[in-house]
Write a protein that holds these residues in place. Structure first.
Motif, PDB file in Angstrom:
ATOM      1  N   MET A  13       0.755  -1.291   0.064  1.00 21.81           N
ATOM      2  CA  MET A  13       0.017  -0.094   0.103  1.00 21.81           C
ATOM      3  C   MET A  13       1.051   1.105  -0.027  1.00 21.81           C
ATOM      4  SD  MET A  13      -2.876   1.054   2.704  1.00 21.81           S
ATOM      5  CE  MET A  13      -1.780   1.398   3.971  1.00 21.81           C
ATOM      6  N   ALA A  14       0.400   2.302  -0.645  1.00 28.57           N
ATOM      7  CA  ALA A  14       1.285   3.405  -0.967  1.00 28.57           C
ATOM      8  C   ALA A  14       1.328   4.249   0.439  1.00 28.57           C
ATOM      9  CB  ALA A  14       0.812   4.508  -2.039  1.00 28.57           C
ATOM     10  N   ILE A  15       2.157   4.916   0.656  1.00 26.98           N
ATOM     11  CA  ILE A  15       2.381   5.776   1.994  1.00 26.98           C
ATOM     12  C   ILE A  15       2.310   7.164   1.935  1.00 26.98           C
ATOM     13  CG2 ILE A  15       3.796   3.847   3.350  1.00 26.98           C
ATOM     14  CD1 ILE A  15       5.962   5.178   3.081  1.00 26.98           C
ATOM     15  N   THR A  16       2.474   7.368   0.535  1.00 26.21           N
ATOM     16  CA  THR A  16       2.334   8.886   0.013  1.00 26.21           C
ATOM     17  C   THR A  16       1.251   9.138  -0.792  1.00 26.21           C
ATOM     18  OG1 THR A  16       4.898   9.082   0.265  1.00 26.21           O
ATOM     19  CG2 THR A  16       3.683  10.721  -0.921  1.00 26.21           C
ATOM     20  N   PRO A  17       0.480   9.989  -0.597  1.00 25.22           N
ATOM     21  CA  PRO A  17      -0.915  10.265  -1.443  1.00 25.22           C
ATOM     22  C   PRO A  17      -0.382  11.089  -2.874  1.00 25.22           C
ATOM     23  CG  PRO A  17      -0.877  11.887   0.505  1.00 25.22           C
ATOM     24  CD  PRO A  17       0.216  10.769   0.536  1.00 25.22           C
ATOM     25  N   ARG A  18      -1.082  10.547  -3.945  1.00 23.43           N
ATOM     26  CA  ARG A  18      -0.833  11.327  -5.085  1.00 23.43           C
ATOM     27  C   ARG A  18      -1.603  12.336  -5.419  1.00 23.43           C
ATOM     28  NH1 ARG A  18      -0.795   7.320  -9.970  1.00 23.43           N
ATOM     29  NH2 ARG A  18      -0.566   9.277 -11.131  1.00 23.43           N
ATOM     30  N   PHE A  19      -1.254  13.649  -5.889  1.00 25.92           N
ATOM     31  CA  PHE A  19      -1.900  14.625  -6.146  1.00 25.92           C
ATOM     32  C   PHE A  19      -1.734  15.073  -7.568  1.00 25.92           C
ATOM     33  CE2 PHE A  19      -1.105  14.803  -1.561  1.00 25.92           C
ATOM     34  CZ  PHE A  19      -2.257  15.107  -1.117  1.00 25.92           C
ATOM     35  N   ASP A  20      -0.914  14.129  -8.353  1.00 29.26           N
ATOM     36  CA  ASP A  20      -0.941  14.700  -9.859  1.00 29.26           C
ATOM     37  C   ASP A  20      -1.891  13.804 -10.613  1.00 29.26           C
ATOM     38  OD1 ASP A  20       0.204  11.637 -11.279  1.00 29.26           O
ATOM     39  OD2 ASP A  20       0.798  11.848  -9.035  1.00 29.26           O
ATOM     40  N   LEU A  21      -2.086  14.234 -11.656  1.00 29.62           N
ATOM     41  CA  LEU A  21      -3.145  13.753 -12.752  1.00 29.62           C
ATOM     42  C   LEU A  21      -2.483  13.101 -14.229  1.00 29.62           C
ATOM     43  CD1 LEU A  21      -5.543  16.846 -12.741  1.00 29.62           C
ATOM     44  CD2 LEU A  21      -5.638  14.613 -11.444  1.00 29.62           C
ATOM     45  N   GLU A  22      -1.100  12.516 -14.106  1.00 36.91           N
ATOM     46  CA  GLU A  22      -0.485  12.097 -14.852  1.00 36.91           C
ATOM     47  C   GLU A  22      -1.206  10.763 -15.536  1.00 36.91           C
ATOM     48  OE1 GLU A  22       2.499  12.508 -16.332  1.00 36.91           O
ATOM     49  OE2 GLU A  22       2.964  14.328 -14.761  1.00 36.91           O
ATOM     50  N   GLY A  23      -1.439  11.080 -16.955  1.00 34.74           N
ATOM     51  CA  GLY A  23      -1.773   9.967 -17.786  1.00 34.74           C
ATOM     52  C   GLY A  23      -3.498  10.187 -17.639  1.00 34.74           C
ATOM     53  N   LYS A  24      -4.020  11.208 -17.438  1.00 34.27           N
ATOM     54  CA  LYS A  24      -5.413  11.727 -17.405  1.00 34.27           C
ATOM     55  C   LYS A  24      -5.690  12.647 -18.487  1.00 34.27           C
ATOM     56  CE  LYS A  24      -6.251   8.909 -13.895  1.00 34.27           C
ATOM     57  NZ  LYS A  24      -7.017   7.644 -14.055  1.00 34.27           N
ATOM     58  N   THR A  25      -6.791  12.369 -18.798  1.00 36.71           N
ATOM     59  CA  THR A  25      -7.516  13.184 -20.040  1.00 36.71           C
ATOM     60  C   THR A  25      -8.681  14.249 -19.361  1.00 36.71           C
ATOM     61  OG1 THR A  25      -6.630  12.064 -21.700  1.00 36.71           O
ATOM     62  CG2 THR A  25      -8.513  13.676 -22.143  1.00 36.71           C
ATOM     63  N   VAL A  26      -8.729  15.453 -19.192  1.00 36.14           N
ATOM     64  CA  VAL A  26      -9.619  16.512 -18.554  1.00 36.14           C
ATOM     65  C   VAL A  26     -10.287  17.098 -19.568  1.00 36.14           C
ATOM     66  CG1 VAL A  26      -9.860  17.960 -16.799  1.00 36.14           C
ATOM     67  CG2 VAL A  26      -8.186  16.282 -16.653  1.00 36.14           C
ATOM     68  N   LEU A  27     -11.628  17.059 -19.415  1.00 34.88           N
ATOM     69  CA  LEU A  27     -12.533  18.288 -20.192  1.00 34.88           C
ATOM     70  C   LEU A  27     -12.819  19.065 -19.158  1.00 34.88           C
ATOM     71  CD1 LEU A  27     -14.250  19.419 -22.613  1.00 34.88           C
ATOM     72  CD2 LEU A  27     -15.847  17.604 -21.891  1.00 34.88           C
ATOM     73  N   VAL A  28     -12.809  20.297 -19.756  1.00 31.91           N
ATOM     74  CA  VAL A  28     -13.139  21.704 -18.754  1.00 31.91           C
ATOM     75  C   VAL A  28     -14.152  22.283 -19.526  1.00 31.91           C
ATOM     76  CG1 VAL A  28     -12.296  23.689 -17.270  1.00 31.91           C
ATOM     77  CG2 VAL A  28     -10.730  21.727 -17.382  1.00 31.91           C
ATOM     78  N   THR A  29     -15.255  22.602 -18.977  1.00 33.85           N
ATOM     79  CA  THR A  29     -16.216  23.717 -19.759  1.00 33.85           C
ATOM     80  C   THR A  29     -15.799  24.934 -19.367  1.00 33.85           C
ATOM     81  OG1 THR A  29     -18.017  23.385 -18.220  1.00 33.85           O
ATOM     82  CG2 THR A  29     -17.890  21.511 -19.937  1.00 33.85           C
ATOM     83  N   GLY A  30     -16.080  25.970 -20.157  1.00 34.83           N
ATOM     84  CA  GLY A  30     -16.088  27.402 -20.127  1.00 34.83           C
ATOM     85  C   GLY A  30     -14.518  27.748 -19.845  1.00 34.83           C
ATOM     86  N   ALA A  31     -13.744  27.130 -20.471  1.00 33.42           N
ATOM     87  CA  ALA A  31     -12.313  27.247 -20.094  1.00 33.42           C
ATOM     88  C   ALA A  31     -11.574  28.415 -20.636  1.00 33.42           C
ATOM     89  CB  ALA A  31     -11.612  25.759 -20.754  1.00 33.42           C
ATOM     90  N   SER A  32     -12.241  29.318 -21.224  1.00 36.84           N
ATOM     91  CA  SER A  32     -11.576  30.591 -21.789  1.00 36.84           C
ATOM     92  C   SER A  32     -11.046  31.559 -20.800  1.00 36.84           C
ATOM     93  CB  SER A  32     -12.446  31.102 -22.906  1.00 36.84           C
ATOM     94  OG  SER A  32     -13.634  31.687 -22.320  1.00 36.84           O
ATOM     95  N   ARG A  33     -11.565  31.621 -19.574  1.00 36.37           N
ATOM     96  CA  ARG A  33     -11.252  32.618 -18.661  1.00 36.37           C
ATOM     97  C   ARG A  33     -11.812  32.301 -17.167  1.00 36.37           C
ATOM     98  NH1 ARG A  33     -15.775  37.500 -19.215  1.00 36.37           N
ATOM     99  NH2 ARG A  33     -17.581  36.267 -18.912  1.00 36.37           N
ATOM    100  N   GLY A  34     -11.217  33.180 -16.349  1.00 39.93           N
ATOM    101  CA  GLY A  34     -11.533  33.049 -14.960  1.00 39.93           C
ATOM    102  C   GLY A  34     -11.178  31.547 -14.471  1.00 39.93           C
ATOM    103  N   ILE A  35     -12.072  30.935 -13.451  1.00 41.33           N
ATOM    104  CA  ILE A  35     -11.910  29.691 -13.035  1.00 41.33           C
ATOM    105  C   ILE A  35     -11.772  28.844 -13.958  1.00 41.33           C
ATOM    106  CG2 ILE A  35     -13.173  28.025 -11.649  1.00 41.33           C
ATOM    107  CD1 ILE A  35     -14.537  30.337  -9.934  1.00 41.33           C
ATOM    108  N   GLY A  36     -12.369  28.637 -14.849  1.00 40.64           N
ATOM    109  CA  GLY A  36     -12.297  27.668 -16.133  1.00 40.64           C
ATOM    110  C   GLY A  36     -10.793  27.514 -16.704  1.00 40.64           C
ATOM    111  N   ARG A  37     -10.460  28.759 -17.011  1.00 36.56           N
ATOM    112  CA  ARG A  37      -8.978  28.609 -17.534  1.00 36.56           C
ATOM    113  C   ARG A  37      -8.284  28.254 -16.291  1.00 36.56           C
ATOM    114  NH1 ARG A  37      -5.592  31.457 -20.835  1.00 36.56           N
ATOM    115  NH2 ARG A  37      -3.738  32.176 -20.003  1.00 36.56           N
ATOM    116  N   ALA A  38      -8.099  28.712 -15.130  1.00 37.02           N
ATOM    117  CA  ALA A  38      -7.203  28.429 -14.256  1.00 37.02           C
ATOM    118  C   ALA A  38      -7.243  26.829 -13.850  1.00 37.02           C
ATOM    119  CB  ALA A  38      -7.615  28.886 -12.896  1.00 37.02           C
ATOM    120  N   CYS A  39      -8.563  26.140 -14.128  1.00 37.49           N
ATOM    121  CA  CYS A  39      -8.489  24.784 -13.689  1.00 37.49           C
ATOM    122  C   CYS A  39      -8.087  23.878 -15.069  1.00 37.49           C
ATOM    123  CB  CYS A  39      -9.916  24.410 -13.753  1.00 37.49           C
ATOM    124  SG  CYS A  39     -10.957  24.827 -12.302  1.00 37.49           S
TER     125      CYS A  39
END
Length: 255
Positions: free
Chosen positions: A1-27
């Protein structure tokens, strides 16, 4: 069992809606910085292309897709284009939301239909389209950008508050229904955040002081405050969290 949590998103594909500015862009940028490839959902492809190029500059793959929650045909098209480009969607960030301000006694049917149409109908059917893909793969993360308005009251924002409270409960309903498929569904509820849309109001000293009077931590939020919570919920570190609504409000809701 891992002893350190993983906070990365390696290997993942993410769809962000409303991504052009503000919170969406930051996400979108935070997910890319955490190792994900990103599908940039925007109404204007020119803005999306610029953001996609910025993400590629971080060493990740990116594609911009036209996505307008008022037009469900573009939602279906965007999801199809995302799958054609990357083969799957591991994480959906539902960021799009509108909130025309008006006192309850002055709300028009047009105002009501517009706000509910985007915040509820558009969000639900975007989630359904992506959720079907996740169900088939028996894996996925969905993060809905809600608002403190779903928990506290804001004068002149009755319809917006109503829709965000509904998003919080939709989050719980989908979490319960889709857990059997390995899909986690959570929401993030920010307070006032410095964006292009809020800057005119927040730059007014009187309004700024009134807002700060509700925030025990004593500052307006930045988009990265929200994006950090989104990345956490999308990461392996949050693998046992579903149906939660995380308030990023500086303590407004408990003051």
């Amino acid at each position: 069992m891992a002893i350190t949590p993983r906070f990365d998103l390696e290997g993942k594909t993410v769809l962000v809606t409303g991504a052009s500015r503000g919170i969406g862009r930051a996400c979108a940028l935070a997910c890319a910085g955490s190792g994900a490839d990103v599908i940039v959902g925007v109404r204007g492809l020119a803005d999306g292309a610029a953001l996609a190029a910025e993400i590629e500059g971080l060493g990740r793959r990116a594609v911009a897709v036209e996505l307008d929650l008022a037009d469900l045909a573009t939602v279906r098209g965007a999801v199809g284009a995302a799958v054609a480009a990357f083969g799957r969607i591991d994480v959906l960030v539902n960021n799009v939301g509108v909130g025309p301000e008006n006192l309850a006694e002055n709300v028009t049917e047009e105002d009501f239909d517009f706000t509910v149409g985007i915040n509820l109908k558009g969000t639900f059917f975007t989630t359904q389209a992506v959720g079907r893909l996740m169900i088939a793969r028996r894996s996925g993360r969905i993060v809905n950008i809600s608002s403190q308005a779903g928990t506290v009251t804001l004068k002149g924002e009755a319809i917006y508050c109503m829709t965000k409270a509904a998003i919080n409960h939709l989050t719980r309903c989908l979490a319960a229904e889709w857990a059997q498929y390995g899909i986690a569904v959570n929401s993030v509820a920010p307070t006032f955040i410095w964006t292009d849309g809020t800057r005119p109001s927040l730059s007014d000293p009187t309004f700024h002081a009134a807002v700060l009077g509700h925030i025990p931590l004593g500052r307006i939020g930045d988009p990265i405050d929200v994006a950090g919570t989104v990345v956490f919920l999308a990461s392996p570190a949050a693998s046992l969290i579903t149906g939660a609504n995380i308030l990023v409000d500086g303590g407004w809701s408990v003051a």
